[in-house]
Design an enzyme around this catalytic site. Structure first.
Site, PDB file in Angstrom:
ATOM      1  CG  ASN A 231      -1.840   1.119   1.379  1.00  0.00           C
ATOM      2  OD1 ASN A 231      -1.642   1.882   0.306  1.00  0.00           O
ATOM      3  ND2 ASN A 231      -2.831   1.035   2.109  1.00  0.00           N
TER       4      ASN A 231
ATOM      5  NE  ARG B 119      -6.415   1.446  -0.399  1.00  0.00           N
ATOM      6  CZ  ARG B 119      -6.453   2.545   0.449  1.00  0.00           C
ATOM      7  NH1 ARG B 119      -5.443   2.736   0.999  1.00  0.00           N
ATOM      8  NH2 ARG B 119      -7.461   3.138   0.516  1.00  0.00           N
TER       9      ARG B 119
ATOM     10  CG  HIS C 228     -12.618   2.608   2.579  1.00  0.00           C
ATOM     11  ND1 HIS C 228     -13.350   3.703   2.846  1.00  0.00           N
ATOM     12  CD2 HIS C 228     -11.370   2.997   2.729  1.00  0.00           C
ATOM     13  CE1 HIS C 228     -12.825   4.555   3.287  1.00  0.00           C
ATOM     14  NE2 HIS C 228     -11.332   4.265   3.354  1.00  0.00           N
TER      15      HIS C 228
ATOM     16  NE  ARG D  96     -10.100  11.735   3.689  1.00  0.00           N
ATOM     17  CZ  ARG D  96     -10.046  10.294   3.278  1.00  0.00           C
ATOM     18  NH1 ARG D  96     -11.031   9.774   2.610  1.00  0.00           N
ATOM     19  NH2 ARG D  96      -8.941   9.497   3.669  1.00  0.00           N
TER      20      ARG D  96
ATOM     21  CD  GLU E  95      -8.317  -2.154   3.275  1.00  0.00           C
ATOM     22  OE1 GLU E  95      -7.613  -1.750   4.454  1.00  0.00           O
ATOM     23  OE2 GLU E  95      -8.585  -1.318   2.665  1.00  0.00           O
TER      24      GLU E  95
END
Ligand code: AMP
Length: 412
Positions: free
Chosen positions: A8, A91, A180, A241, A399
């Site tokens: 990642n 990813r 996601h 965010r 993940e």
């Protein structure tokens, strides 16, 4: 047996896991941070312990970061020879409408990821750098890309379109893509296994609550709707965010403050959400602690004020999460299971308690003593009571495992 790297790559960091497949056994994980500075750092963890921890060294680029990782693997004998690494999975945040599944990297694939940089300016350029660093350092080893957006490609047009002119979609690709996806798909499949029903027979709402956060309505194993949009700024407020808002806020704030659009969007990405509302921290642990400190009998005036702002930051988020759960409930004509996952979803009992309270009208009831039991950390746990009309689970996400599985599926 194959050793597979799951990677990642961010703009200044690179996280990895080396897994033994198909046994799905984690060999070692690690992170290289502050790439492109003189204060670079990297650490490796195996069997829950730090086995390498180095700080304050110049790391000039991602290729050097990859080299440090590979040297560390050799040094600590996680591999005898680099040939043992037979595939690398990466990813990628934005795959646009091009990719509805993971794929092996080719020059054309890289070109498309580059083309999508405008839609994920913080992420896609870093992914390309990560991929090219591995191509350089491990020539001949196949690279696979796994997109955060692929799982959401099943959303119907009425769900992914905005109410803007259709030409914005056809000419500029403006639509909802989600994020996601790897995590949402993984926890939906895991929870179905635990319940013992085919995922195709279930209506699931997956709540991926981490620094970035989104919810997905998974109907019959497919994504029907999700909260993130064109970019990962959409949905509900997160660590830093803002989530969605009236777009006019931006032109109004430009007029009021003289700041340009780019700066305002930066503030919405980096200085909003928990951090913006609380004025204190982007980390839910800090907010939870401040709320607790304000509730002490001898709390000071400042602690009480801070506690209120931190609670407000969480309440604004929980309110919107509850709204989305309600809307997904209607959209799927019901819900069988709600799953909490990622940093906050897995670890913050406070968040699970307060979100579940807000959706009690749907018949959701959890065992709050179990919810606060530290022993459930890191384990798949059913939180709903026998009376609850909806099952509620905590499912740790993974993940990297999905990435390694996809490398196995797509390469030999
Ligand atoms: P992620 O993006 O999934 O890695 O999640 C990171 C976020 O999870 C952190 O910024 C924290 O807000 C939250 N988090 C991690 N550990 C805990 C914890 N023990 N309790 C509450 N929140 C946590």
């Amino acid at each position: 047996m194959r050793k597979i790297m799951a990677v990642n790559a961010g703009s200044s960091s690179l996280k990895f896991q080396l897994l033994e497949m198909p046994a799905e056994k984690l060999i070692v994980s690690g992170i290289v941070e502050r790439i492109k500075t003189d204060k670079g750092a990297y650490s490796f963890k195996a069997n829950g312990k730090k086995v390498i921890d180095r700080k304050d060294l110049p790391i000039k680029d991602h290729a050097q970061a990859v080299q440090l990782v590979l040297d560390g693997l050799l040094e600590m004998k996680f591999v005898e020879n680099l040939d043992e690494i037979s595939g690398v999975g990466h990813r990628v945040v934005q795959g646009g409408a091009y990719f509805s599944d993971s794929c092996v990297v080719t020059p054309e694939v890289k070109e498309k990821i580059r083309e999508l940089c405008d839609l994920a300016p913080l992420h896609n350029p870093a992914h390309i750098i990560g991929i090219e660093a591995f191509e350089k350092v491990l020539p001949g080893v196949p690279n696979v890309v796994v997109f955060d957006t692929s799982f959401h490609q099943t959303m119907p047009e009425e769900v992914f379109l905005y109410g803007t002119p259709y030409s914005w979609y056809t000419d500029y690709k403006v639509r909802k893509y989600g994020a996601h996806g790897t995590s949402h798909q993984y926890v939906a499949n895991e929870v179905a296994k635990v319940i013992g029903k085919p995922v195709e027979d279930l209506k699931i709402i997956t709540c991926h609550l981490g620094n970035g956060a989104s919810l997905t309505a998974v109907k019959n194993g497919k994504c029907l709707d999700t909260t993130m949009g064109l970019t990962p700024l959409d949905g509900f407020p997160m660590g830093t965010r803002s989530g969605h808002m009236d777009p006019t806020v931006l032109s109004y704030m430009a007029d009021q403050t003289g700041k340009d659009l780019k700066e305002l969007i930066r503030i919405c990405n980096n200085e909003s959400g928990y951090l913006g509302i609380s004025g204190y921290s982007h980390d839910s642990r800090d907010l939870d602690d401040a709320i607790q400190a304000a509730n002490k009998p001898n709390a000071t005036k400042e602690e009480i004020e801070l506690g209120k702002r931190c609670k407000l930051a969480l309440d604004v988020q929980y309110k919107r999460i509850a709204d989305y759960i309600g809307s997904f409930y209607v959209e799927m004509s019901g819900v069988d299971v709600i799953v909490f996952t990622a940093g906050i979803g897995e670890n913050s009992a406070y968040c699970r308690e307060h979100i579940c309270k807000r959706i009690a009208v749907l018949g959701v009831e959890i065992d709050n003593e179990l919810n606060y039991d530290n022993a459930i950390r890191g384990k798949v746990t059913k939180l709903s009571t026998p009376n609850s009309k909806v099952l509620v689970y905590v499912v740790p996400t993974n993940e990297e495992l999905v990435i390694a599985r996809d490398v196995m599926r797509l390469t030999k």
